[in-house]
Design an enzyme around this catalytic site. Structure first.
Site, PDB file in Angstrom:
ATOM      1  N   LYS A 185     -13.887 -11.012 -12.191  1.00  0.00           N
ATOM      2  CA  LYS A 185     -13.362 -12.109 -13.009  1.00  0.00           C
ATOM      3  C   LYS A 185     -11.895 -12.287 -12.681  1.00  0.00           C
ATOM      4  O   LYS A 185     -11.244 -11.342 -12.228  1.00  0.00           O
ATOM      5  CB  LYS A 185     -13.498 -11.747 -14.491  1.00  0.00           C
ATOM      6  CG  LYS A 185     -13.478 -12.946 -15.407  1.00  0.00           C
ATOM      7  CD  LYS A 185     -14.857 -13.553 -15.533  1.00  0.00           C
ATOM      8  CE  LYS A 185     -14.870 -14.798 -16.363  1.00  0.00           C
ATOM      9  NZ  LYS A 185     -16.266 -15.175 -16.682  1.00  0.00           N
ATOM     10  N   ASP A 221     -14.507 -21.128 -15.409  1.00  0.00           N
ATOM     11  CA  ASP A 221     -14.670 -20.559 -16.743  1.00  0.00           C
ATOM     12  C   ASP A 221     -13.814 -21.482 -17.630  1.00  0.00           C
ATOM     13  O   ASP A 221     -13.534 -22.621 -17.217  1.00  0.00           O
ATOM     14  CB  ASP A 221     -14.199 -19.076 -16.767  1.00  0.00           C
ATOM     15  CG  ASP A 221     -14.659 -18.326 -18.015  1.00  0.00           C
ATOM     16  OD1 ASP A 221     -15.789 -17.838 -18.026  1.00  0.00           O
ATOM     17  OD2 ASP A 221     -13.893 -18.228 -19.004  1.00  0.00           O
TER      18      ASP A 221
HETATM   19  N1  GLU Z   1     -17.719 -18.198 -15.971  1.00  0.00           N
HETATM   20  C1  GLU Z   1     -19.159 -18.096 -15.996  1.00  0.00           C
HETATM   21  C2  GLU Z   1     -19.567 -16.799 -16.648  1.00  0.00           C
HETATM   22  O1  GLU Z   1     -18.926 -16.359 -17.576  1.00  0.00           O
HETATM   23  C3  GLU Z   1     -19.782 -18.374 -14.644  1.00  0.00           C
HETATM   24  C4  GLU Z   1     -19.320 -17.487 -13.527  1.00  0.00           C
HETATM   25  C5  GLU Z   1     -19.823 -17.897 -12.126  1.00  0.00           C
HETATM   26  O2  GLU Z   1     -20.527 -18.892 -11.994  1.00  0.00           O
HETATM   27  O3  GLU Z   1     -19.490 -17.163 -11.199  1.00  0.00           O
HETATM   28  O4  GLU Z   1     -20.551 -16.190 -16.321  1.00  0.00           O
END
Ligand code: GLU
Length: 446
Positions: free
Chosen positions: A126, A166
């Site tokens: 992340k 996100d």
């Molecule tokens: N931000 C999204 C999550 O919390 C998607 C992440 C992504 O597609 O890599 O899973």
């Protein structure tokens, strides 16, 4: 918690001071793992817990940019590469003023188990920044994204680490970042980012995927309990990408969404939220949800976003942000007769709220399982990129639904196997953990 698990938890708190959200996320997973460690002493011998709570790599960097008035601004950029046992690090980027190490670490940690549950080969990571896109011009957002990628590009790649969106990062930001990555690398590595535009490697249904996936899994849970969305009153917090497409899918399945929100407050429309209006305000105008009343004066606006849980409903879908639904809110939902809660956001219910929900036998699917549709579809986007191909909306949507139904089945089966039937928190945590832990044993002490 067993002594051993408690010791690991104590160390996490000591070694990561001041990171409350990270402690919360780790505690929630570790609490589920006691029966696993009783059954599998090999995980302790291999030091799986000690390793899994420590990110493989943490990158923190300066992001300098110039605003429209010519002032130099400095933000902080983060990418936490948490676990690459089952695939390249995968997870979104969050641009929000609240971002600091503790937030990115909690999200990265959750991502490990969520991604494992999808059944796709993706590890956990992340990133993000404390940059606030609210009120910034397109030019300012572009210059910020270019500066952010000017450092991030050296750490990522289609087989290494694949960021996405996100909170605060959508199609516009992914576009600016992809452009800068391509320019620096002189290489069209489509699979380096997901959530791309449809003309340049994006997947159909990626935009809708998190919201649709949430409703698919809640629908599966309702069906398993002889219920459905038909005729149900639903409250959806938030009004971003997740909330918008969750609302759309609930409406398609015959439910009525009566409230949505943003950080300023919530809108209550007893006749049902008009999604076209929400989409215009949020996706086109980037405005505030209170503007809904300009088009629908019969609706009500309350300038307190967390008060949305006072609205009586059958199904509650928190789709805004972490810890948005606390113990009192959970009690109010229960008193008002809620039958199901599905988490569209990451960790939106506080631990005390989860306790109230579970103690009252309310159907509950945690974010790790419920919002996995977004990242699962990102993995489908990576597959299409690797094949230089693009699937139809229906093909992707069918695969997404399949993945969500599978996650539900895996989590409920695992909960049952470990003597906690119906506890999808335990089921999701254990199933996700087992896959990663077994892989970490296969790959040796690294
Ligand atoms: N931000 C999204 C999550 O919390 C998607 C992440 C992504 O597609 O890599 O899973």
């Amino acid at each position: 918690m067993s002594n051993y698990i408690e010791e690991v938890m104590t160390k996490v708190v000591e070694r990561n001071p001041g990171e409350a959200e990270f402690h919360q996320a780790v505690k929630e997973v570790l609490e589920s793992l006691e029966p696993v460690f009783e059954k599998h002493p090999e995980y302790r011998e291999a030091g799986i817990l000690e390793r899994i709570v420590e990110p493989e790599r943490q990158i923190i960097f300066r992001v300098p940019w110039v605003d429209d008035e010519g002032n130099v601004k400095v933000n902080r950029g983060f990418r936490i590469e948490f676990n690459s046992a089952i695939g390249p690090y995968k997870g979104g980027l969050r641009f929000h003023p609240s971002v600091y190490t503790g937030i990115i670490k909690f999200l990265g940690f959750e991502q490990i188990f969520k991604n494992a549950l999808t059944g796709r080969p993706i590890g956990g990571g992340k990133g993000g920044s404390d940059f606030d896109p609210k009120g910034k011009s397109d030019g300012e957002v572009m210059r910020f994204c270019q500066s952010f990628m000017t450092e991030l590009y050296r750490h990522i790649g289609p087989n290494t680490d694949v960021p996405a969106g996100d909170i605060g990062v959508g199609g516009r930001e992914i576009g600016y970042m992809f452009g800068q990555y391509k320019r620096i690398k002189n290489s069209f590595d489509a699979g380096v980012l997901t959530g791309k535009g449809l003309n340049w490697g994006g997947s159909l249904a990626r935009t809708e995927a998190t919201g649709y996936g949430l409703v698919y899994i809640v629908d599966e849970m309702l069906k398993d309990n002889s219920q459905s969305f038909e005729g149900k009153t639903v409250v959806v917090s938030g009004s971003g990408n997740v909330a918008i497409y969750a609302t759309q899918k609930v409406q398609e399945l015959g439910g009525k969404v009566v409230a949505v929100s943003d950080s300023g407050g919530y809108v209550y429309d007893p006749e049902g939220i008009k999604l076209d209006t929400v989409r215009r305000i949020k996706e086109v105008e980037r405005g505030r949800i209170k503007e809904y009343l300009e088009s629908h004066p019969e609706a009500e606006y309350v300038a307190d976003s967390t008060a949305i849980w006072n609205v009586k409903c059958d199904v509650a879908l928190p789709c805004a942000t972490q810890n948005e639904l606390d113990e009192d809110a959970a009690k109010t939902l229960v008193e008002n007769g809620v039958i199901a809660v599905g988490e569209g956001a990451n960790m939106p219910c506080t631990p005390e709220a989860v306790e109230v929900i579970q103690d009252n036998s309310i159907l509950y699917v945690p974010g790790k399982a419920a919002n996995a549709g977004g990242v699962a579809t990102s993995a489908l986007e990576m597959t299409q990129n690797a094949m230089w191909d693009a699937w139809t909306f229906e093909e992707v949507d069918v695969k997404l639904k399949d993945i969500m139904v599978n996650i539900y089945k895996t989590a409920s089966k695992t909960a049952k196997e470990y003597g906690m039937e119906g506890d999808l928190v335990a089921g999701a945590n254990i199933a996700g953990f087992l896959k990663v832990a077994d892989t970490m044993i296969d790959q040796g002490v690294i």
